[in-house]
Design a protein around this motif. Structure first.
Motif, PDB file in Angstrom:
ATOM      1  N   GLY A  73       0.806  -1.212   0.000  1.00  0.00           N
ATOM      2  CA  GLY A  73       0.000   0.000   0.000  1.00  0.00           C
ATOM      3  C   GLY A  73       0.838   1.260   0.000  1.00  0.00           C
ATOM      4  N   GLN A  74       0.194   2.368   0.269  1.00  0.00           N
ATOM      5  CA  GLN A  74       0.774   3.688   0.078  1.00  0.00           C
ATOM      6  C   GLN A  74       1.886   4.000   1.075  1.00  0.00           C
ATOM      7  OE1 GLN A  74      -2.177   6.728   0.000  1.00  0.00           O
ATOM      8  NE2 GLN A  74      -0.817   8.297  -0.812  1.00  0.00           N
ATOM      9  N   ILE A  75       1.766   3.534   2.308  1.00  0.00           N
ATOM     10  CA  ILE A  75       2.770   3.855   3.317  1.00  0.00           C
ATOM     11  C   ILE A  75       4.132   3.283   2.938  1.00  0.00           C
ATOM     12  CG2 ILE A  75       3.491   3.447   5.695  1.00  0.00           C
ATOM     13  CD1 ILE A  75       1.456   5.585   5.478  1.00  0.00           C
ATOM     14  N   THR A  76       4.159   2.021   2.511  1.00  0.00           N
ATOM     15  CA  THR A  76       5.429   1.403   2.120  1.00  0.00           C
ATOM     16  C   THR A  76       6.071   2.149   0.957  1.00  0.00           C
ATOM     17  OG1 THR A  76       4.544  -0.736   2.810  1.00  0.00           O
ATOM     18  CG2 THR A  76       6.528  -0.756   1.464  1.00  0.00           C
ATOM     19  N   ASP A  77       5.274   2.492  -0.052  1.00  0.00           N
ATOM     20  CA  ASP A  77       5.802   3.253  -1.186  1.00  0.00           C
ATOM     21  C   ASP A  77       6.288   4.633  -0.742  1.00  0.00           C
ATOM     22  OD1 ASP A  77       5.133   1.125  -2.800  1.00  0.00           O
ATOM     23  OD2 ASP A  77       3.218   1.985  -3.442  1.00  0.00           O
ATOM     24  N   ALA A  78       5.550   5.258   0.161  1.00  0.00           N
ATOM     25  CA  ALA A  78       5.923   6.597   0.616  1.00  0.00           C
ATOM     26  C   ALA A  78       7.238   6.574   1.387  1.00  0.00           C
ATOM     27  CB  ALA A  78       4.809   7.179   1.491  1.00  0.00           C
ATOM     28  N   ILE A  79       7.465   5.542   2.175  1.00  0.00           N
ATOM     29  CA  ILE A  79       8.725   5.424   2.910  1.00  0.00           C
ATOM     30  C   ILE A  79       9.895   5.297   1.939  1.00  0.00           C
ATOM     31  CG2 ILE A  79      10.055   3.939   4.461  1.00  0.00           C
ATOM     32  CD1 ILE A  79       7.469   3.321   5.932  1.00  0.00           C
ATOM     33  N   MET A  80       9.709   4.523   0.885  1.00  0.00           N
ATOM     34  CA  MET A  80      10.760   4.378  -0.125  1.00  0.00           C
ATOM     35  C   MET A  80      11.030   5.709  -0.819  1.00  0.00           C
ATOM     36  SD  MET A  80      11.904   1.367   0.078  1.00  0.00           S
ATOM     37  CE  MET A  80      12.932   1.482  -1.393  1.00  0.00           C
ATOM     38  N   PHE A 215       7.051  18.277   3.455  1.00  0.00           N
ATOM     39  CA  PHE A 215       5.826  17.794   2.806  1.00  0.00           C
ATOM     40  C   PHE A 215       5.174  18.864   1.931  1.00  0.00           C
ATOM     41  CE2 PHE A 215       4.048  20.058   6.392  1.00  0.00           C
ATOM     42  CZ  PHE A 215       2.843  20.551   5.928  1.00  0.00           C
ATOM     43  N   PHE A 216       5.514  20.156   2.158  1.00  0.00           N
ATOM     44  CA  PHE A 216       4.794  21.205   1.439  1.00  0.00           C
ATOM     45  C   PHE A 216       5.126  21.199  -0.042  1.00  0.00           C
ATOM     46  CE2 PHE A 216       3.932  25.683   0.232  1.00  0.00           C
ATOM     47  CZ  PHE A 216       2.580  25.673   0.500  1.00  0.00           C
ATOM     48  N   ASN A 217       6.376  20.905  -0.404  1.00  0.00           N
ATOM     49  CA  ASN A 217       6.712  20.815  -1.821  1.00  0.00           C
ATOM     50  C   ASN A 217       5.924  19.705  -2.503  1.00  0.00           C
ATOM     51  OD1 ASN A 217       8.438  22.942  -1.740  1.00  0.00           O
ATOM     52  ND2 ASN A 217      10.322  21.754  -1.856  1.00  0.00           N
ATOM     53  N   ALA A 218       5.686  18.620  -1.771  1.00  0.00           N
ATOM     54  CA  ALA A 218       4.876  17.535  -2.337  1.00  0.00           C
ATOM     55  C   ALA A 218       3.438  17.984  -2.554  1.00  0.00           C
ATOM     56  CB  ALA A 218       4.917  16.315  -1.418  1.00  0.00           C
ATOM     57  N   VAL A 219       2.928  18.845  -1.673  1.00  0.00           N
ATOM     58  CA  VAL A 219       1.580  19.391  -1.851  1.00  0.00           C
ATOM     59  C   VAL A 219       1.501  20.190  -3.145  1.00  0.00           C
ATOM     60  CG1 VAL A 219      -0.150  20.941  -0.867  1.00  0.00           C
ATOM     61  CG2 VAL A 219       1.173  19.453   0.633  1.00  0.00           C
ATOM     62  N   LEU A 220       2.555  20.933  -3.462  1.00  0.00           N
ATOM     63  CA  LEU A 220       2.539  21.801  -4.631  1.00  0.00           C
ATOM     64  C   LEU A 220       2.827  21.060  -5.929  1.00  0.00           C
ATOM     65  CD1 LEU A 220       4.490  24.914  -3.267  1.00  0.00           C
ATOM     66  CD2 LEU A 220       2.023  24.656  -3.492  1.00  0.00           C
ATOM     67  N   TYR A 221       3.793  20.138  -5.890  1.00  0.00           N
ATOM     68  CA  TYR A 221       4.346  19.620  -7.138  1.00  0.00           C
ATOM     69  C   TYR A 221       4.030  18.166  -7.433  1.00  0.00           C
ATOM     70  CZ  TYR A 221       7.190  23.739  -6.070  1.00  0.00           C
ATOM     71  OH  TYR A 221       7.600  25.006  -5.733  1.00  0.00           O
ATOM     72  N   ILE A 222       3.529  17.417  -6.467  1.00  0.00           N
ATOM     73  CA  ILE A 222       3.316  15.981  -6.669  1.00  0.00           C
ATOM     74  C   ILE A 222       1.829  15.668  -6.593  1.00  0.00           C
ATOM     75  CG2 ILE A 222       3.847  13.660  -5.873  1.00  0.00           C
ATOM     76  CD1 ILE A 222       6.260  15.093  -6.960  1.00  0.00           C
ATOM     77  N   ASP A 223       1.286  15.147  -7.681  1.00  0.00           N
ATOM     78  CA  ASP A 223      -0.108  14.714  -7.717  1.00  0.00           C
ATOM     79  C   ASP A 223      -0.246  13.195  -7.752  1.00  0.00           C
ATOM     80  OD1 ASP A 223      -1.025  17.348  -7.732  1.00  0.00           O
ATOM     81  OD2 ASP A 223      -0.948  17.478  -9.922  1.00  0.00           O
ATOM     82  N   ARG A 224       0.772  12.510  -8.239  1.00  0.00           N
ATOM     83  CA  ARG A 224       0.722  11.042  -8.328  1.00  0.00           C
ATOM     84  C   ARG A 224       0.858  10.420  -6.939  1.00  0.00           C
ATOM     85  NH1 ARG A 224       5.184   9.366 -12.624  1.00  0.00           N
ATOM     86  NH2 ARG A 224       4.850   7.401 -11.480  1.00  0.00           N
ATOM     87  N   ASN A 225      -0.027   9.474  -6.629  1.00  0.00           N
ATOM     88  CA  ASN A 225      -0.009   8.834  -5.320  1.00  0.00           C
ATOM     89  C   ASN A 225       1.260   8.020  -5.086  1.00  0.00           C
ATOM     90  OD1 ASN A 225      -2.508   9.866  -4.521  1.00  0.00           O
ATOM     91  ND2 ASN A 225      -3.629   8.160  -5.437  1.00  0.00           N
ATOM     92  N   ASP A 226       1.828   7.445  -6.144  1.00  0.00           N
ATOM     93  CA  ASP A 226       3.003   6.602  -5.974  1.00  0.00           C
ATOM     94  C   ASP A 226       4.280   7.407  -5.758  1.00  0.00           C
ATOM     95  OD1 ASP A 226       2.726   7.534  -8.602  1.00  0.00           O
ATOM     96  OD2 ASP A 226       4.092   5.986  -9.358  1.00  0.00           O
TER      97      ASP A 226
END
Length: 300
Positions: A73-80, A215-226
């Motif tokens: 799931g998403q947590i494992t991918d996010a840690i990577m 995390f704020f840069n991810a809010v602005l620039y990342i839309d893909r969940n993976d």
């Protein structure tokens, strides 16, 4: 009779008691929240409901929340993703900061004063969110991990700290290396960096923690969940109030059978996972921390 400065006088009994009390309060203020988060993450739904929320005293061991977040799931991918960003970003930031600080620490280097002024100006004038967004998207970095690294690749504060330390290195030592035929890069690698292990380790820690917690840069620039980092997933999870995995799904816990971990326990488990890397790295850097910051800030 000689009069010694106040800081050399032996502290009174009241002073020692006051210092001990203040230090104890500070340590408890740090450890108690961490303890509550850890215990809550390992508690069952019944225990959390009986405690009315956060659990202080453990009653039973229930690791189902950790099983949920680590079974894909998403947590494992996010840690990577966060690990890759932190490692690559820290390496890039250290290289760029060390090279810039060394160049700006050498009197008479090309464009020394204008470039230094440009960096110092960022302390007073910082680009807004919209210009930064337009630059990143204009470079085609939308939904790209480089958008989490390049905008924060160099910190003016860390640059000033490293430059101050490099300026404290005796010029005669560097001149002797030049007489022996060493170039600037060789001097930096063979002489300057070995003398700068403490301050470089501290700056590296600052960069690593900054990349891991961002995390704020991810809010602005990342839309893909993976491609979402773990801090962004944690923020989404806490704001939404639901699990980033399949909430409400029973998982098998050895010794406990099937169980449905409570949402609060999963939240706290994710918090524990996000702070573990910093706790693991800090003990190896701690012995350099005070020395590096103090030495690097002696001379500007």
């Amino acid at each position: 009779m000689s009069v010694r400065p106040v800081w050399e006088e032996k502290p009174s009994l009241l002073g020692r008691f006051g210092k001990g009390t203040i230090l104890t309060v500070v340590v408890l203020a740090v450890l108690v929240p961490l303890w509550v988060v850890l215990v809550t993450s390992l508690s069952s739904e019944t225990t959390i409901n009986e405690a009315g929320g956060y659990v202080f005293l453990p009653r039973e061991f229930d690791p189902s929340a950790y099983i949920v977040i680590f079974t894909g799931g998403q947590i494992t991918d996010a840690i990577m993703v966060s690990t890759v960003v932190a490692l690559a970003g820290t390496a890039l930031s250290l290289v760029v900061t060390v090279l810039a600080a060394y160049g700006l620490s050498r009197p008479g280097s090309l464009g020394h004063r204008p470039i230094l002024f440009y960096f110092l100006l960022t302390f007073l004038i910082y680009p807004g969110m919209i210009p930064s967004y337009l630059v990143v998207t204009g470079l085609g970095l939308k939904d790209n991990l480089l958008s989490l690294i390049l905008p924060t690749a160099i910190s003016a504060f860390n640059l000033v700290v490293l430059r101050a330390f490099f300026m404290n290195i005796p010029g005669e030592l560097l001149d002797s290396a030049r007489i022996d035929g060493a170039g600037e890069l060789r001097i930096l690698w063979r002489i300057v960096l070995p003398l700068s292990k403490a301050v470089t380790a501290v700056v590296g820690l600052f960069y690593a923690v900054g990349y891991w917690n961002a995390f704020f840069n991810a809010v602005l620039y990342i839309d893909r969940n993976d491609l979402q980092p773990v801090q962004r997933v944690l923020q989404q999870f806490i704001l939404a109030g639901q699990s980033p995995t399949s909430s409400g799904t029973a998982v098998y816990v050895p010794g406990l059978g099937s169980a449905v971990p409570p949402t609060l326990a999963i939240k706290m488990a994710v918090v524990v996972v996000t702070i573990i890397p910093a706790l693991l790295v800090y003990p190896f850097i701690q012995r350099h921390f005070t020395k590096g910051v103090i030495i690097g800030a002696v001379k500007g």
